[in-house]
Design a protein around this motif. Structure first.
Motif, mmCIF file in Angstrom:
data_model
loop_
_atom_site.group_PDB
_atom_site.id
_atom_site.type_symbol
_atom_site.label_atom_id
_atom_site.label_comp_id
_atom_site.label_asym_id
_atom_site.label_seq_id
_atom_site.Cartn_x
_atom_site.Cartn_y
_atom_site.Cartn_z
ATOM 1 N N ARG A 90 -55.848 27.517 51.013
ATOM 2 C CA ARG A 90 -55.535 26.165 51.475
ATOM 3 C C ARG A 90 -54.039 25.860 51.514
ATOM 4 N N VAL A 91 -53.207 26.874 51.259
ATOM 5 C CA VAL A 91 -51.765 26.649 51.166
ATOM 6 C C VAL A 91 -51.020 27.463 52.213
ATOM 7 N N GLN A 92 -50.115 26.788 52.911
ATOM 8 C CA GLN A 92 -49.115 27.439 53.754
ATOM 9 C C GLN A 92 -47.750 27.120 53.150
ATOM 10 N N GLY A 93 -46.998 28.168 52.819
ATOM 11 C CA GLY A 93 -45.772 28.001 52.052
ATOM 12 C C GLY A 93 -44.768 27.051 52.659
ATOM 13 N N ASP A 94 -44.627 27.049 53.988
ATOM 14 C CA ASP A 94 -43.616 26.207 54.617
ATOM 15 C C ASP A 94 -44.032 24.748 54.705
ATOM 16 N N LYS A 95 -45.320 24.459 54.458
ATOM 17 C CA LYS A 95 -45.823 23.098 54.584
ATOM 18 C C LYS A 95 -46.262 22.477 53.255
ATOM 19 N N ASP A 96 -46.718 23.301 52.357
ATOM 20 C CA ASP A 96 -47.450 22.790 51.198
ATOM 21 C C ASP A 96 -46.765 22.998 49.855
ATOM 22 N N ILE A 97 -45.547 23.533 49.869
ATOM 23 C CA ILE A 97 -44.825 23.756 48.607
ATOM 24 C C ILE A 97 -43.615 22.844 48.548
ATOM 25 N N VAL A 98 -43.513 22.103 47.444
ATOM 26 C CA VAL A 98 -42.393 21.206 47.184
ATOM 27 C C VAL A 98 -41.497 21.850 46.131
ATOM 28 N N MET A 99 -40.209 21.921 46.396
ATOM 29 C CA MET A 99 -39.265 22.529 45.448
ATOM 30 C C MET A 99 -38.169 21.526 45.111
ATOM 31 N N LYS B 145 -38.231 22.944 39.790
ATOM 32 C CA LYS B 145 -39.629 22.535 39.644
ATOM 33 C C LYS B 145 -40.348 22.725 40.975
ATOM 34 N N ILE B 146 -41.584 23.205 40.899
ATOM 35 C CA ILE B 146 -42.355 23.521 42.099
ATOM 36 C C ILE B 146 -43.704 22.833 42.045
ATOM 37 N N GLY B 147 -44.063 22.206 43.148
ATOM 38 C CA GLY B 147 -45.386 21.626 43.309
ATOM 39 C C GLY B 147 -46.097 22.292 44.466
ATOM 40 N N VAL B 148 -47.360 22.598 44.272
ATOM 41 C CA VAL B 148 -48.161 23.253 45.300
ATOM 42 C C VAL B 148 -49.310 22.319 45.684
ATOM 43 N N ASP B 149 -49.321 21.908 46.945
ATOM 44 C CA ASP B 149 -50.409 21.079 47.458
ATOM 45 C C ASP B 149 -51.499 21.993 47.987
ATOM 46 N N ALA B 150 -52.490 22.262 47.132
ATOM 47 C CA ALA B 150 -53.594 23.165 47.487
ATOM 48 C C ALA B 150 -54.838 22.388 47.886
ATOM 49 N N THR B 151 -54.617 21.194 48.462
ATOM 50 C CA THR B 151 -55.758 20.406 48.948
ATOM 51 C C THR B 151 -56.048 20.754 50.407
ATOM 52 N N LYS B 152 -57.272 20.538 50.811
ATOM 53 C CA LYS B 152 -57.685 20.763 52.199
ATOM 54 C C LYS B 152 -57.090 19.673 53.091
ATOM 55 N N PRO B 153 -56.689 20.034 54.304
ATOM 56 C CA PRO B 153 -56.286 18.980 55.235
ATOM 57 C C PRO B 153 -57.497 18.129 55.604
ATOM 58 N N LEU B 154 -57.259 16.879 55.926
ATOM 59 C CA LEU B 154 -58.370 15.995 56.280
ATOM 60 C C LEU B 154 -58.999 16.395 57.607
ATOM 61 N N LYS B 155 -58.231 17.004 58.476
ATOM 62 C CA LYS B 155 -58.746 17.475 59.758
ATOM 63 C C LYS B 155 -59.379 18.854 59.592
ATOM 64 N N ASP B 156 -60.515 19.065 60.226
ATOM 65 C CA ASP B 156 -61.215 20.362 60.184
ATOM 66 C C ASP B 156 -61.575 20.783 58.763
ATOM 67 N N ARG B 157 -61.973 19.852 57.918
ATOM 68 C CA ARG B 157 -62.306 20.167 56.526
ATOM 69 C C ARG B 157 -63.524 21.071 56.414
ATOM 70 N N GLU B 158 -64.376 21.036 57.432
ATOM 71 C CA GLU B 158 -65.614 21.815 57.378
ATOM 72 C C GLU B 158 -65.341 23.306 57.251
ATOM 73 N N LYS B 159 -64.257 23.769 57.849
ATOM 74 C CA LYS B 159 -63.988 25.215 57.806
ATOM 75 C C LYS B 159 -63.513 25.673 56.422
ATOM 76 N N PHE B 160 -63.187 24.714 55.540
ATOM 77 C CA PHE B 160 -62.774 25.056 54.173
ATOM 78 C C PHE B 160 -63.931 24.937 53.168
ATOM 79 N N LYS B 161 -65.082 24.495 53.643
ATOM 80 C CA LYS B 161 -66.212 24.256 52.749
ATOM 81 C C LYS B 161 -66.783 25.579 52.244
ATOM 82 N N LYS B 162 -67.001 25.650 50.927
ATOM 83 C CA LYS B 162 -67.556 26.869 50.339
ATOM 84 C C LYS B 162 -69.015 27.040 50.724
#
Length: 413
Positions: A360-369, A388-405
């Motif tokens: 669920r993470v793309q480094g250029d979009k989802d990592i805060v440094m 300090k590093i933050g990683v946003d490993a949440t699913k995007p609200l769009k196309d969430r179905e493709k991330f469903k386990k």
């Protein structure tokens, strides 16, 4: 009191051990699992008592609900009872060097009290309970006090008023006292009242200070004299440096007739649990101010229960993950890395957290440094400032179905 609690934990039993390295060897081999040693210089010793699992057992809650248990205790105000009959449980002792205070690691400066709750009283701010490592140097003690801690503030206040700070040190207390003493609040925060929400708290007066029931109690005062403290192992399992720290003059030593000494292994699971778990409600509350749908928080064992956190949220809008990162880093200044995950991720399973990062993470979009931030003094890689590093490993609200386990019908795992 402690004896009854130990029975509930069904500890592994050892016949004897030496207080120099012998106790620590047993604790290390059984890290995270309670142990009971029948004979250490004539005393009984216990350790590895308070993991998340054992605390959940004592407080009769699920492990994932411990943070909420503490949050409730922080937000309510309990009542402390005075029971002077408790004083009859104690006898005076003469020599602290006879107590089974361990030397834990090879380069330790000497025997260390690691589970002692330091109790101080100030007329303006009331009672303060906190935990500090305390080096035993023959007839005196040397206490490591971080300058940002409330005890250090009260100590400096006492010196400015021309007096030393009177204290008591309680060893072998109920975990409610340990958890409250490890909780961060403002200077007026009453740890006794918090502990009383978790479990009934009775105190009694000993040398002009109210103390809880404990196995061993030391009374004394923190002086303006300074001596070397350290080296000593801290929560990261690495050695902290030697510093000049205040000397405690011992006034009296007290113990029960047949006391049990609580040995807390530096850098062990118990140390990490007691230090990290009480910080989670603070992170939760501050994240909740920004993201009302936050679900849970954990400071991970692999991150020393201090430097790494996982925050679980119900994502409502894009950007929630980034805002949760900023709030968590602000809430716990020692935090170095934080991962934000969705509700379907088990924050207590590091493999599940890694799965979220992987899928669920793309480094250029989802990592805060954030560079050049004040970091934890416990981080051996830090020079005072840290990235300090933050990683946003949440699913995007769009196309969430493709991330469903994927699930198997009838199998709830």
């Amino acid at each position: 009191m402690l004896r009854e609690l130990i029975k509930k934990l069904n500890p592994k039993v050892y016949d004897r051990a030496d207080k120099k390295f012998g106790v620590s060897k047993i604790l290390k081999v059984n890290d995270g699992k309670p142990v009971y040693i029948k004979d250490v210089d004539g005393y009984e010793v216990v350790g590895n008592l308070w993991s998340r699992e054992s605390l959940a057992k004592i407080f009769n809650v699920d492990k994932k609900d411990l943070m909420f248990l503490l949050l409730d205790a922080i937000e309510r105000e309990g009542k402390v009872e005075i029971n002077d009959d408790l004083k009859d449980l104690y006898i005076k002792d003469n020599n602290i060097n006879d107590w089974p205070i361990p030397i834990y690691y090879e380069k330790d400066a000497g025997p260390y009290i690691t589970s002692g709750v330091v109790i101080a009283y100030d007329e303006d701010y009331g009672y303060n309970l906190s935990i500090h490592r305390i080096l035993v140097k023959n007839d005196r003690l040397v206490i490591r006090m971080v300058e940002q801690r409330h005890l250090h503030f009260l100590y400096k206040k006492a010196l400015s008023e021309g007096r030393y700070l009177d204290i008591a040190i309680a060893i072998g207390v109920h975990p409610s006292i340990l958890l409250a003493a490890s909780t961060s609040g403002d200077i007026y925060f009453d740890e006794y009242k918090m502990a009383s929400i978790l479990n009934k708290v009775e105190v009694f007066e000993l040398d002009n200070i109210l103390v809880p029931e404990a196995e061993f109690i030391i009374t004394g005062r923190i002086t303006d004299k300074l001596e070397d403290e350290g080296p000593f192992v801290d929560i990261t399992g690495t050695y902290d440096k030697v510093r000049k720290q205040p000397v405690i003059e011992i006034k009296n030593l007290y113990r029960k007739e047949k006391p049990i000494f609580h040995a807390l292994l530096p850098g062990g699971v118990e140390h990490k649990t007691l230090m990290g778990l009480p910080q989670e409600p603070r992170i939760f509350k501050i994240v909740r101010n920004t993201i009302p749908t936050v679900k849970n928080v954990v400071l991970t064992t692999g991150g020393c229960s201090w430097l790494h956190a996982v925050v679980q949220i119900e994502k409502r809008t894009e950007g929630d993950g980034k805002n949760a990162i900023l709030a968590a880093l602000a809430a716990h200044p020692s935090l170095k890395h934080v991962v934000i995950v969705d509700e379907d991720i088990n924050i207590y399973d590091i493999n599940d957290v890694e799965y979220a990062i992987a899928t669920r993470v793309q480094g250029d979009k989802d990592i805060v440094m954030i560079k050049g931030a004040k970091g934890s003094s416990l981080d051996p890689s830090s020079d005072g400032l840290t990235t300090k590093i933050g990683v946003d490993a949440t699913k995007p609200l769009k196309d969430r179905e493709k991330f469903k386990k994927a699930k198997i019908p009838g199998l709830d795992i």
